[in-house]
Write a protein that holds these residues in place. Structure first.
Motif, PDB file in Angstrom:
ATOM      1  N   PHE A  43      -7.495  -5.885  -3.729  1.00 55.86           N
ATOM      2  CA  PHE A  43      -8.240  -4.719  -3.237  1.00 55.86           C
ATOM      3  C   PHE A  43      -7.529  -3.420  -3.608  1.00 55.86           C
ATOM      4  CE2 PHE A  43      -9.362  -8.237  -0.442  1.00 55.86           C
ATOM      5  CZ  PHE A  43     -10.741  -8.209  -0.592  1.00 55.86           C
ATOM      6  N   ALA A  44      -6.192  -3.402  -3.429  1.00 54.21           N
ATOM      7  CA  ALA A  44      -5.452  -2.164  -3.649  1.00 54.21           C
ATOM      8  C   ALA A  44      -5.450  -1.793  -5.135  1.00 54.21           C
ATOM      9  CB  ALA A  44      -4.024  -2.321  -3.127  1.00 54.21           C
ATOM     10  N   ASP A  65      -2.543  -8.668 -13.686  1.00 54.14           N
ATOM     11  CA  ASP A  65      -2.359  -9.553 -12.530  1.00 54.14           C
ATOM     12  C   ASP A  65      -1.790 -10.889 -13.004  1.00 54.14           C
ATOM     13  OD1 ASP A  65      -3.626  -9.495  -9.376  1.00 54.14           O
ATOM     14  OD2 ASP A  65      -2.810 -11.374 -10.141  1.00 54.14           O
ATOM     15  N   ALA A  66      -0.990 -11.477 -12.136  1.00 53.87           N
ATOM     16  CA  ALA A  66      -0.365 -12.768 -12.450  1.00 53.87           C
ATOM     17  C   ALA A  66      -1.403 -13.881 -12.529  1.00 53.87           C
ATOM     18  CB  ALA A  66       0.669 -13.093 -11.374  1.00 53.87           C
ATOM     19  N   PRO A  73      -4.823 -13.571  -3.063  1.00 51.54           N
ATOM     20  CA  PRO A  73      -5.242 -13.371  -1.669  1.00 51.54           C
ATOM     21  C   PRO A  73      -6.557 -12.601  -1.527  1.00 51.54           C
ATOM     22  CG  PRO A  73      -2.889 -13.055  -1.870  1.00 51.54           C
ATOM     23  CD  PRO A  73      -3.398 -13.238  -3.276  1.00 51.54           C
ATOM     24  N   ALA A  74      -6.845 -11.691  -2.461  1.00 57.88           N
ATOM     25  CA  ALA A  74      -8.089 -10.907  -2.345  1.00 57.88           C
ATOM     26  C   ALA A  74      -9.333 -11.792  -2.410  1.00 57.88           C
ATOM     27  CB  ALA A  74      -8.138  -9.831  -3.426  1.00 57.88           C
ATOM     28  N   ASN A  77      -9.625 -14.505   1.416  1.00 59.85           N
ATOM     29  CA  ASN A  77      -9.690 -14.102   2.827  1.00 59.85           C
ATOM     30  C   ASN A  77     -11.046 -14.414   3.450  1.00 59.85           C
ATOM     31  OD1 ASN A  77     -11.390 -11.535   2.479  1.00 59.85           O
ATOM     32  ND2 ASN A  77      -9.770 -11.376   0.949  1.00 59.85           N
ATOM     33  N   SER A  78     -11.185 -14.041   4.727  1.00 57.89           N
ATOM     34  CA  SER A  78     -12.430 -14.359   5.451  1.00 57.89           C
ATOM     35  C   SER A  78     -13.507 -13.311   5.238  1.00 57.89           C
ATOM     36  CB  SER A  78     -12.142 -14.511   6.947  1.00 57.89           C
ATOM     37  OG  SER A  78     -11.169 -15.517   7.139  1.00 57.89           O
ATOM     38  N   PHE A  80     -13.819 -10.071   6.309  1.00 59.97           N
ATOM     39  CA  PHE A  80     -14.165  -9.065   7.324  1.00 59.97           C
ATOM     40  C   PHE A  80     -13.482  -7.750   6.937  1.00 59.97           C
ATOM     41  CE2 PHE A  80     -14.805 -13.032   9.461  1.00 59.97           C
ATOM     42  CZ  PHE A  80     -15.855 -12.819  10.347  1.00 59.97           C
ATOM     43  N   VAL A 215       3.989  -9.875 -14.244  1.00 61.67           N
ATOM     44  CA  VAL A 215       5.049  -8.939 -14.657  1.00 61.67           C
ATOM     45  C   VAL A 215       6.381  -9.551 -14.226  1.00 61.67           C
ATOM     46  CG1 VAL A 215       6.007  -6.629 -14.300  1.00 61.67           C
ATOM     47  CG2 VAL A 215       3.516  -6.957 -14.510  1.00 61.67           C
ATOM     48  N   GLN A 379      -0.517  -4.310   3.777  1.00 66.41           N
ATOM     49  CA  GLN A 379      -1.814  -3.983   4.393  1.00 66.41           C
ATOM     50  C   GLN A 379      -1.946  -4.529   5.813  1.00 66.41           C
ATOM     51  OE1 GLN A 379      -2.217  -2.159   2.160  1.00 66.41           O
ATOM     52  NE2 GLN A 379      -2.332  -3.033   0.137  1.00 66.41           N
ATOM     53  N   LEU A 382      -5.085  -6.603   7.066  1.00 66.87           N
ATOM     54  CA  LEU A 382      -6.465  -6.097   6.942  1.00 66.87           C
ATOM     55  C   LEU A 382      -6.651  -5.482   5.544  1.00 66.87           C
ATOM     56  CD1 LEU A 382      -9.078  -5.877   8.563  1.00 66.87           C
ATOM     57  CD2 LEU A 382      -8.354  -3.609   9.303  1.00 66.87           C
ATOM     58  N   GLY A 383      -6.255  -6.274   4.552  1.00 67.07           N
ATOM     59  CA  GLY A 383      -6.188  -5.744   3.182  1.00 67.07           C
ATOM     60  C   GLY A 383      -7.521  -5.367   2.585  1.00 67.07           C
ATOM     61  N   THR A 384      -8.620  -5.966   3.065  1.00 64.72           N
ATOM     62  CA  THR A 384      -9.924  -5.604   2.494  1.00 64.72           C
ATOM     63  C   THR A 384     -10.157  -4.101   2.667  1.00 64.72           C
ATOM     64  OG1 THR A 384     -11.003  -6.095   4.590  1.00 64.72           O
ATOM     65  CG2 THR A 384     -10.910  -7.881   2.995  1.00 64.72           C
TER      66      THR A 384
HETATM   67  C1  LIG Z   1      -7.273 -17.137   4.772  1.00 59.15           C
HETATM   68  C2  LIG Z   1      -7.163 -15.624   4.818  1.00 59.15           C
HETATM   69  C3  LIG Z   1      -8.067 -14.882   5.564  1.00 59.15           C
HETATM   70  C4  LIG Z   1      -7.986 -13.486   5.574  1.00 59.15           C
HETATM   71  N1  LIG Z   1      -8.971 -12.773   6.190  1.00 59.15           N
HETATM   72  C5  LIG Z   1      -9.016 -11.426   6.072  1.00 59.15           C
HETATM   73  C6  LIG Z   1     -10.120 -10.685   6.558  1.00 59.15           C
HETATM   74  O1  LIG Z   1     -11.108 -11.227   7.066  1.00 59.15           O
HETATM   75  N2  LIG Z   1     -10.084  -9.324   6.419  1.00 59.15           N
HETATM   76  C7  LIG Z   1      -9.034  -8.692   5.808  1.00 59.15           C
HETATM   77  O2  LIG Z   1      -9.052  -7.470   5.701  1.00 59.15           O
HETATM   78  N3  LIG Z   1      -7.993  -9.382   5.302  1.00 59.15           N
HETATM   79  C8  LIG Z   1      -7.951 -10.722   5.411  1.00 59.15           C
HETATM   80  N4  LIG Z   1      -6.918 -11.424   4.848  1.00 59.15           N
HETATM   81  C9  LIG Z   1      -5.825 -10.681   4.209  1.00 59.15           C
HETATM   82  C10 LIG Z   1      -6.211 -10.106   2.850  1.00 59.15           C
HETATM   83  O3  LIG Z   1      -6.614 -11.118   1.976  1.00 59.15           O
HETATM   84  C11 LIG Z   1      -5.005  -9.367   2.250  1.00 59.15           C
HETATM   85  O4  LIG Z   1      -4.545  -8.428   3.186  1.00 59.15           O
HETATM   86  C12 LIG Z   1      -5.425  -8.635   0.978  1.00 59.15           C
HETATM   87  O5  LIG Z   1      -5.751  -9.548  -0.037  1.00 59.15           O
HETATM   88  C13 LIG Z   1      -4.319  -7.713   0.485  1.00 59.15           C
HETATM   89  O6  LIG Z   1      -4.854  -6.950  -0.574  1.00 59.15           O
HETATM   90  P1  LIG Z   1      -3.887  -6.356  -1.702  1.00 59.15           P
HETATM   91  O7  LIG Z   1      -4.743  -5.871  -2.797  1.00 59.15           O
HETATM   92  O8  LIG Z   1      -2.918  -5.434  -1.086  1.00 59.15           O
HETATM   93  O9  LIG Z   1      -3.015  -7.601  -2.164  1.00 59.15           O
HETATM   94  P2  LIG Z   1      -3.450  -8.964  -2.874  1.00 59.15           P
HETATM   95  O10 LIG Z   1      -4.857  -9.271  -2.595  1.00 59.15           O
HETATM   96  O11 LIG Z   1      -2.391  -9.948  -2.499  1.00 59.15           O
HETATM   97  O12 LIG Z   1      -3.348  -8.589  -4.400  1.00 59.15           O
HETATM   98  C14 LIG Z   1      -2.092  -8.401  -5.014  1.00 59.15           C
HETATM   99  C15 LIG Z   1      -2.156  -8.996  -6.387  1.00 59.15           C
HETATM  100  O13 LIG Z   1      -0.898  -8.757  -7.011  1.00 59.15           O
HETATM  101  C16 LIG Z   1      -0.648  -9.830  -7.879  1.00 59.15           C
HETATM  102  N5  LIG Z   1       0.783  -9.878  -8.186  1.00 59.15           N
HETATM  103  C17 LIG Z   1       1.823 -10.101  -7.359  1.00 59.15           C
HETATM  104  N6  LIG Z   1       2.976 -10.100  -8.043  1.00 59.15           N
HETATM  105  C18 LIG Z   1       2.663  -9.865  -9.337  1.00 59.15           C
HETATM  106  C19 LIG Z   1       3.410  -9.759 -10.535  1.00 59.15           C
HETATM  107  N7  LIG Z   1       4.746  -9.903 -10.559  1.00 59.15           N
HETATM  108  N8  LIG Z   1       2.755  -9.512 -11.695  1.00 59.15           N
HETATM  109  C20 LIG Z   1       1.404  -9.361 -11.721  1.00 59.15           C
HETATM  110  N9  LIG Z   1       0.649  -9.474 -10.602  1.00 59.15           N
HETATM  111  C21 LIG Z   1       1.269  -9.705  -9.426  1.00 59.15           C
HETATM  112  C22 LIG Z   1      -1.132 -11.041  -7.118  1.00 59.15           C
HETATM  113  O14 LIG Z   1      -1.428 -12.129  -7.980  1.00 59.15           O
HETATM  114  C23 LIG Z   1      -2.360 -10.512  -6.397  1.00 59.15           C
HETATM  115  O15 LIG Z   1      -3.566 -10.832  -7.062  1.00 59.15           O
HETATM  116  C24 LIG Z   1      -6.948 -12.818   4.861  1.00 59.15           C
HETATM  117  C25 LIG Z   1      -6.041 -13.566   4.120  1.00 59.15           C
HETATM  118  C26 LIG Z   1      -6.135 -14.948   4.083  1.00 59.15           C
HETATM  119  C27 LIG Z   1      -5.154 -15.714   3.265  1.00 59.15           C
END
Ligand SMILES: Cc1cc2nc3c(=O)[nH]c(=O)nc-3n(C[C@H](O)[C@H](O)[C@H](O)COP(=O)(O)OP(=O)(O)OC[C@H]3O[C@@H](n4cnc5c(N)ncnc54)[C@H](O)[C@@H]3O)c2cc1C
Length: 443
Positions: A43-44, A65-66, A73-74, A77-78, A80, A215, A379, A382-384
């Motif tokens: 998401f970020a 992205d890796a 994780p994006a 998740n569920s 919401f 990376v 996040q 609540l990363g969404t």
């Molecule tokens: C089962 C489950 C249910 C959830 N339910 C909810 C919900 O309902 N609502 C909600 O808001 N959140 C929920 N979450 C949490 C949510 O998924 C995360 O907070 C969110 O994905 C974080 O977003 P982000 O973009 O910061 O990080 P991420 O989604 O983790 O994205 C970061 C990306 O960086 C990449 N990365 C990491 N290291 C490297 C590297 N060295 N080189 C290249 N790429 C790299 C990863 O592969 C990843 O794709 C849930 C999580 C899980 C597991």
């Protein structure tokens, strides 16, 4: 700086498995340059890339992205995308009034950005819809938590509506819930469909996304140089959007909590099973007790299914082994059987886990880490919404724009220091198990 750890995501990203196979990935190869490099396509990262493409049209923006978009994780998740305070460490999600008012404003900014992307890229209602959400309560204690949270929302000037057991049954088909607290401002997403749809849209805006391109090193040699197994990118400005893997890049050691949570998705329900369950074809409940079980019923791409999410584990290494999935599977099956006794033969098709990153004091890490290196991380579960917010704000900071939300983010305290790992691990394990036990039938 060598990157200490690469992401390892346990089990399949089931939401992504429901979708058609994407185009083959194009990993980074050879030496390339860009005006902007975004690391992480969750998401970020996607929000940061989108904002950069609007604020600096014509610049070369590259995202690495890796893993495949939707497999991290994006896409796990569920779904919401919550506007209101959602403090997982609280009793009922609420906190101090002023903090919660600011958080709600920030979360809504993230959701508005997500809505903007959904509209711009023509995403379906299945991928993103402003549906509101319900906190389901299965016990008198859960009901009391819902009422306490409704009182808190009222003090915040936020609308909410209490549903009774009959209304809950009409929505869900099950008699399990005593009450529900509906709030109108959240979005629901099919997470993999959303991030993949955004990635397709960004590519059509001539932005490059290299998947399967971890990376492994990031160094400053005048400009920043990011190395992957087959390539290298040189860029003057980099946004790190890797959530807890910020630690793997050497930042904020001892200040980020790495937590996993887990989900199981049923096989497709037959028409007879869906009719037997009754209720609406699509609904979702977060638990009235933050330690409880989240449930979604979905109908669309991939058929009619139910998804169960519960359990949190603290794993400072950011990795879990396969036995963990077997362990939590028992809790998922128990939660499913208790809620859906009318579906005794429905089995789980997919089980998985994924990383969250929390700070002890609930702050995000949005800011400039080093010259030309920005963070959109941590996040707090609540990363969404918060991830989308963080990505947008990091892009605005890097471009030199200002806003009250950015000022607030920059003025936030640093994440508090954690106790040494063995103590933190023991403390967190006891705390989580105790609170999960206390959640009782909400789990
Ligand atoms: C089962 C489950 C249910 C959830 N339910 C909810 C919900 O309902 N609502 C909600 O808001 N959140 C929920 N979450 C949490 C949510 O998924 C995360 O907070 C969110 O994905 C974080 O977003 P982000 O973009 O910061 O990080 P991420 O989604 O983790 O994205 C970061 C990306 O960086 C990449 N990365 C990491 N290291 C490297 C590297 N060295 N080189 C290249 N790429 C790299 C990863 O592969 C990843 O794709 C849930 C999580 C899980 C597991």
């Amino acid at each position: 700086m060598q990157v200490a750890r690469l992401p390892r995501d346990p089990g399949p990203a089931a939401w992504n498995r429901l979708l058609p196979e994407p185009e083959p990935p194009v990993p980074l190869e050879g030496k390339q340059t860009a005006d902007w490099l975004v690391i992480g396509a969750g998401f970020a990262g996607l929000a940061a890339a989108h904002r950069l493409s609007k604020l600096s049209p014509g610049d070369r923006i590259m995202v690495l992205d890796a893993v495949r978009v939707g497999d991290g994780p994006a896409g796990r998740n569920s779904g919401f995308m919550i506007d209101l305070p959602h403090d997982l460490t609280s009793d009922d999600y609420g906190g101090a009034l002023q903090t919660d008012l600011a958080q709600t404003e920030d979360n809504r900014r993230g959701i508005a950005h997500a809505a903007e992307m959904a509209t711009e890229f023509g995403l379906s209602e299945e991928a993103f819809t402003m549906s509101g959400k319900i906190n389901g309560a299965a016990t008198a204690k859960g009901d009391a938590r819902n009422k306490a949270f409704a009182g808190h929302l009222s003090a915040m000037g936020e609308p909410s509506e209490m549903f009774d057991a009959a209304q809950m049954r009409k929505i869900t088909g099950t008699q399990y819930y005593q009450s529900g607290l509906f709030t109108p401002g959240s979005a629901m997403i099919q997470p993999a469909m959303f991030v993949r749809g955004v990635a397709v849209g960004l590519r059509s805006n001539r932005l490059t996304i290299h998947e399967n391109s971890p990376v492994t090193a990031l160094e400053r040699q005048g400009d920043w140089v990011a190395t992957t197994p087959k390539g290298q990118v040189t860029a003057p400005r980099v946004i790190l959007a890797v959530n807890g893997h910020l630690n793997s890049f050497g930042y904020l050691p001892g200040r980020l909590m790495h937590v996993f949570t887990y989900a199981s998705m049923t096989r497709v329900l037959t028409a007879k099973e869906s009719a037997c369950l009754g209720g609406q074809a699509v609904w979702g409940l977060t638990p009235a007790d933050p330690m409880g079980t989240t449930v979604r019923r979905i109908s669309g791409t991939g058929g009619d299914r139910i998804i169960i999410r519960n359990r949190f584990t603290f794993d400072p290494t950011m990795e879990v082994d396969a036995t963990r999935i077997d362990d939590v599977a028992r809790d998922h099956d128990t939660a499913f059987a208790a809620r859906f006794p009318m579906l005794p033969h429905v089995t789980m098709e997919h089980r998985w886990g994924g990383r969250l990153c929390l700070s002890r004091n609930g702050v995000q890490v949005i800011g400039e880490l080093d010259e030309g290196l920005y963070s959109a991380c941590c996040q707090n579960g609540l990363g969404t919404a918060k991830g989308t917010l963080a990505g947008g704000l990091a892009a605005e900071l890097a471009i030199g724009q200002s806003s009250p939300a950015l000022k607030r983010a920059l003025g936030a305290a640093d994440p508090s220091r954690l106790p040494p790992v063995p103590i933190a691990k023991l403390g967190a394990a006891l705390h989580l198990r105790w609170n999960e036990w206390r959640a009782g039938r909400e789990l």
